[in-house]
Design a protein around this motif. Structure first.
Motif, PDB file in Angstrom:
ATOM      1  N   GLU A 376       0.803  -1.216   0.000  1.00  0.00           N
ATOM      2  CA  GLU A 376       0.000   0.000   0.000  1.00  0.00           C
ATOM      3  C   GLU A 376       0.841   1.273   0.000  1.00  0.00           C
ATOM      4  O   GLU A 376       0.406   2.305  -0.504  1.00  0.00           O
ATOM      5  CB  GLU A 376      -0.913   0.013   1.239  1.00  0.00           C
ATOM      6  CG  GLU A 376      -1.935  -1.101   1.249  1.00  0.00           C
ATOM      7  CD  GLU A 376      -2.778  -1.089   2.508  1.00  0.00           C
ATOM      8  OE1 GLU A 376      -3.957  -0.738   2.424  1.00  0.00           O
ATOM      9  OE2 GLU A 376      -2.235  -1.417   3.581  1.00  0.00           O
ATOM     10  N   GLY A 377       2.049   1.192   0.556  1.00  0.00           N
ATOM     11  CA  GLY A 377       2.853   2.393   0.708  1.00  0.00           C
ATOM     12  C   GLY A 377       2.357   3.208   1.891  1.00  0.00           C
ATOM     13  O   GLY A 377       1.353   2.885   2.533  1.00  0.00           O
ATOM     14  N   LEU A 378       3.047   4.297   2.178  1.00  0.00           N
ATOM     15  CA  LEU A 378       2.648   5.159   3.302  1.00  0.00           C
ATOM     16  C   LEU A 378       1.613   6.163   2.801  1.00  0.00           C
ATOM     17  O   LEU A 378       1.889   7.350   2.615  1.00  0.00           O
ATOM     18  CB  LEU A 378       3.880   5.869   3.883  1.00  0.00           C
ATOM     19  CG  LEU A 378       5.001   4.953   4.394  1.00  0.00           C
ATOM     20  CD1 LEU A 378       6.085   5.764   5.078  1.00  0.00           C
ATOM     21  CD2 LEU A 378       4.450   3.895   5.342  1.00  0.00           C
ATOM     22  N   ASP A 379       0.395   5.672   2.590  1.00  0.00           N
ATOM     23  CA  ASP A 379      -0.660   6.533   2.060  1.00  0.00           C
ATOM     24  C   ASP A 379      -1.846   6.573   3.012  1.00  0.00           C
ATOM     25  O   ASP A 379      -1.801   6.048   4.128  1.00  0.00           O
ATOM     26  CB  ASP A 379      -1.088   6.045   0.669  1.00  0.00           C
ATOM     27  CG  ASP A 379      -1.651   4.624   0.699  1.00  0.00           C
ATOM     28  OD1 ASP A 379      -1.809   4.079   1.811  1.00  0.00           O
ATOM     29  OD2 ASP A 379      -1.927   4.072  -0.378  1.00  0.00           O
ATOM     30  N   MET A 380      -2.936   7.174   2.541  1.00  0.00           N
ATOM     31  CA  MET A 380      -4.104   7.345   3.396  1.00  0.00           C
ATOM     32  C   MET A 380      -4.751   6.018   3.775  1.00  0.00           C
ATOM     33  O   MET A 380      -5.344   5.894   4.849  1.00  0.00           O
ATOM     34  CB  MET A 380      -5.137   8.237   2.685  1.00  0.00           C
ATOM     35  CG  MET A 380      -4.707   9.679   2.540  1.00  0.00           C
ATOM     36  SD  MET A 380      -5.949  10.667   1.679  1.00  0.00           S
ATOM     37  CE  MET A 380      -7.361  10.461   2.759  1.00  0.00           C
ATOM     38  N   LEU A 382      -3.267   3.116   4.500  1.00  0.00           N
ATOM     39  CA  LEU A 382      -2.569   2.582   5.671  1.00  0.00           C
ATOM     40  C   LEU A 382      -2.863   3.429   6.897  1.00  0.00           C
ATOM     41  O   LEU A 382      -3.085   2.899   7.993  1.00  0.00           O
ATOM     42  CB  LEU A 382      -1.065   2.538   5.405  1.00  0.00           C
ATOM     43  CG  LEU A 382      -0.193   2.047   6.554  1.00  0.00           C
ATOM     44  CD1 LEU A 382      -0.526   0.595   6.902  1.00  0.00           C
ATOM     45  CD2 LEU A 382       1.294   2.170   6.214  1.00  0.00           C
ATOM     46  N   GLN A 383      -2.884   4.740   6.720  1.00  0.00           N
ATOM     47  CA  GLN A 383      -3.181   5.629   7.846  1.00  0.00           C
ATOM     48  C   GLN A 383      -4.564   5.331   8.429  1.00  0.00           C
ATOM     49  O   GLN A 383      -4.744   5.299   9.652  1.00  0.00           O
ATOM     50  CB  GLN A 383      -3.113   7.087   7.379  1.00  0.00           C
ATOM     51  CG  GLN A 383      -3.305   8.102   8.495  1.00  0.00           C
ATOM     52  CD  GLN A 383      -3.353   9.516   7.965  1.00  0.00           C
ATOM     53  OE1 GLN A 383      -4.214   9.861   7.164  1.00  0.00           O
ATOM     54  NE2 GLN A 383      -2.404  10.340   8.409  1.00  0.00           N
ATOM     55  N   LYS A 384      -5.541   5.096   7.542  1.00  0.00           N
ATOM     56  CA  LYS A 384      -6.901   4.805   8.006  1.00  0.00           C
ATOM     57  C   LYS A 384      -6.946   3.475   8.769  1.00  0.00           C
ATOM     58  O   LYS A 384      -7.640   3.364   9.791  1.00  0.00           O
ATOM     59  CB  LYS A 384      -7.852   4.766   6.805  1.00  0.00           C
ATOM     60  CG  LYS A 384      -9.326   4.643   7.178  1.00  0.00           C
ATOM     61  CD  LYS A 384     -10.206   4.749   5.943  1.00  0.00           C
ATOM     62  CE  LYS A 384     -11.686   4.786   6.319  1.00  0.00           C
ATOM     63  NZ  LYS A 384     -12.132   3.663   7.131  1.00  0.00           N
ATOM     64  N   LYS A 385      -6.209   2.476   8.276  1.00  0.00           N
ATOM     65  CA  LYS A 385      -6.190   1.185   8.980  1.00  0.00           C
ATOM     66  C   LYS A 385      -5.584   1.325  10.374  1.00  0.00           C
ATOM     67  O   LYS A 385      -6.084   0.745  11.344  1.00  0.00           O
ATOM     68  CB  LYS A 385      -5.406   0.155   8.166  1.00  0.00           C
ATOM     69  CG  LYS A 385      -6.141  -0.334   6.928  1.00  0.00           C
ATOM     70  CD  LYS A 385      -5.312  -1.346   6.160  1.00  0.00           C
ATOM     71  CE  LYS A 385      -6.073  -1.836   4.928  1.00  0.00           C
ATOM     72  NZ  LYS A 385      -5.269  -2.780   4.128  1.00  0.00           N
TER      73      LYS A 385
END
Length: 494
Positions: A376-380, A382-385
């Motif tokens: 996924e990369g460091l994106d939204m 992953l942030q949401k999870k």
């Protein structure tokens, strides 16, 4: 001059079996601290480690200058005289006066033979050696605190136990350093009494790493890498010389492994078309198991972890485990601190959801965790999870790529192995380079639900986790065969 910058290139040209035992131990220490040259971070970060290695390099260079440097030619005004027997006299050697014994050359490397051969120098002796090396040196408050923290971390992680043969010395060192830290200002000079120094030095000389173990480490370090032909040849020659000199004999508990290593090295040397030393997974796992066994609480090598045991003794034996609780214990069981697992399932079935939840649990309760989110990369997303599952924690780190060093982490998640471009051989090398860490490998799957990659890899891990349908987890592993659970939101988790 050998330095940390050219160490492994220069040391490969030296027959290590010809070095004094303390220097051989110094080389073994460098191998372990740097991961066979892969990472010098501890050298730069830990002053006590730096001191030990610098002292070793200083003694190594001194030894080589004495034993390998040719004598200087005589100057024009200096003629070599010959005695009646025709032997050349050394003009630099002073003739002793009558009644005096000739001066003896000091041998700073002379040391009594250790009493015990071991697979790994126990953690306690490493700290004792570091403490002894502080004697007579000025230390800052930060350096003293780092030593104390390292020592207490080893105690908390049970790498040093109360039942240790060296518990008394460890308590002395801890009390001494805490007392110094609480009373010192900016810097202080560490001074030990001559008796204390002598006693601790004697203790550090009681055990020595088996030559076969050092050879195995070097063999593993060059396996699977291109451009290792010269190092493999040098290693083979050193093993053969060590065998001829009786350093490795048929009585050695690892003689069979050494025999196989020698045969493999000979084949590799003789095959001009072979560019890489290939080690089969079975052999690599066997050697790594030997080396991993050294990281337990044993003080005397194989005596603490024998091949043959009475069943009653084995039934009473205690093994170190992570201490998983709740739903993770029900699913996986309670694995050892260096377990490996693979997770696979079709897209959108919950692989990352499950792994992030597990990573958060490990970070909260069991150590530092690295989650490599290549998928996924460091994106939204992953942030949401991380936010939805409420797993963000100071001990949990995320990365879009596999970093150069993994020394700071206890648990490493690779999501996914396929997107990272890693092959089973790469994963085996990762495990071999970091035998005390746990790895969780996430695999993509085909349309049929089988994971992508060599099917044989699932036999190399301790735990296999499958997500056959959305939200359902099945586990097949040696710690809890047949574990099962549903993936549910964090606020419902145990």
């Amino acid at each position: 001059m050998i330095t940390i910058d050219n160490y492994f290139n220069e040391i490969s040209r030296i027959d290590l079996s010809t070095l004094p035992e303390p220097l051989q131990e110094g080389h073994a220490f460098v191998l372990e601290v740097t991961g066979s040259g892969q990472n010098w971070e501890d050298y730069h970060a830990e002053e006590s480690v730096k001191e030990v290695i610098d002292s070793y390099l200083e003694k190594l260079n001194a030894f080589l200058s004495i034993h390998k440097t040719s004598p200087k030619p005589p100057t024009k005004g200096e003629k070599k005289k010959e005695n009646k027997g025709g032997e050349k006299r050394n003009p630099k050697r002073a003739t002793p006066a009558k009644g005096q014994e000739p001066p003896r050359e000091a041998d700073p490397f002379n040391k009594e033979e250790p009493t015990t051969w071991v697979e790994r120098i126990p953690e306690e002796l490493r700290f004792i050696r570091r403490f002894v090396n502080m004697n007579g040196k000025s230390k800052t408050k930060e350096e003293i605190l780092r030593f104390i923290n390292s020592l207490q971390k080893a105690i908390i992680e049970k790498r040093i136990r109360k039942s240790s043969n060296y518990a008394e010395q460890i308590r002395f060192i801890q009390d001494k350093l805490i007392g110094v830290y609480n009373t010192m200002k900016a810097t202080i000079r560490i001074e030990l009494t001559s008796q204390t120094q002598a006693e601790l030095k004697h203790i550090t000389g009681e055990q020595k790493v088996r030559p076969a173990i050092n050879f195995m480490k070097r063999y593993i370090a060059i396996s699977g890498k291109p451009g290792m032909k010269q190092k493999a040849t040098s290693l083979l020659e050193q093993i053969e010389r060590a065998t001829q000199k009786g350093k490795v004999t048929k009585d050695d508990p690892y003689y069979q492994e050494m025999h196989q290593i020698v045969n493999n090295l000979r084949r590799f040397r003789g095959d001009k078309s072979s560019k890489v030393l290939v080690v089969e997974n079975k052999e690599l796992n066997g050697l790594q198991a030997i080396l991993n066994g050294c990281s337990c609480d044993a003080l005397n090598g194989p005596g603490e972890n024998p091949v043959l045991m009475n069943s009653m003794d084995f039934a009473r034996r205690r093994f170190v485990t992570i201490g998983l609780k709740g739903k993770w214990y029900d699913l996986i069981g309670d694995p050892s601190p260096n377990f490996t697992a693979m997770v696979f399932g079709k897209p959108k079935m919950g692989k990352s959801y499950l792994c992030i939840d597990f990573a958060g649990y490990l970070a909260r309760h069991h150590g530092r965790v690295l989650y490599v989110a290549k998928e996924e990369g460091l994106d939204m997303t992953l942030q949401k999870k991380l936010a939805d599952q409420r797993v963000a924690h100071p001990n949990l780190f995320v990365s879009a790529e596999l970093p150069d060093t993994l020394d700071s982490y206890d648990f490493i998640f690779l999501d996914s192995v396929n997107r990272l471009g890693l092959l089973p051989a790469d994963l085996n090398r990762l495990k071999a380079a970091h035998p005390n860490k746990s790895f969780i490998f996430v695999f993509q799957t085909t349309k049929d639900g089988n994971f992508r990659g060599a099917n044989s890899f699932q036999h190399d891990v301790d735990v296999v986790i499958e997500i056959p349908e959305k939200g359902k987890v099945l586990q097949f592993g040696r710690f809890n065969q047949g574990g099962e659970m549903r993936i549910f939101p964090y606020n419902q988790a145990a």
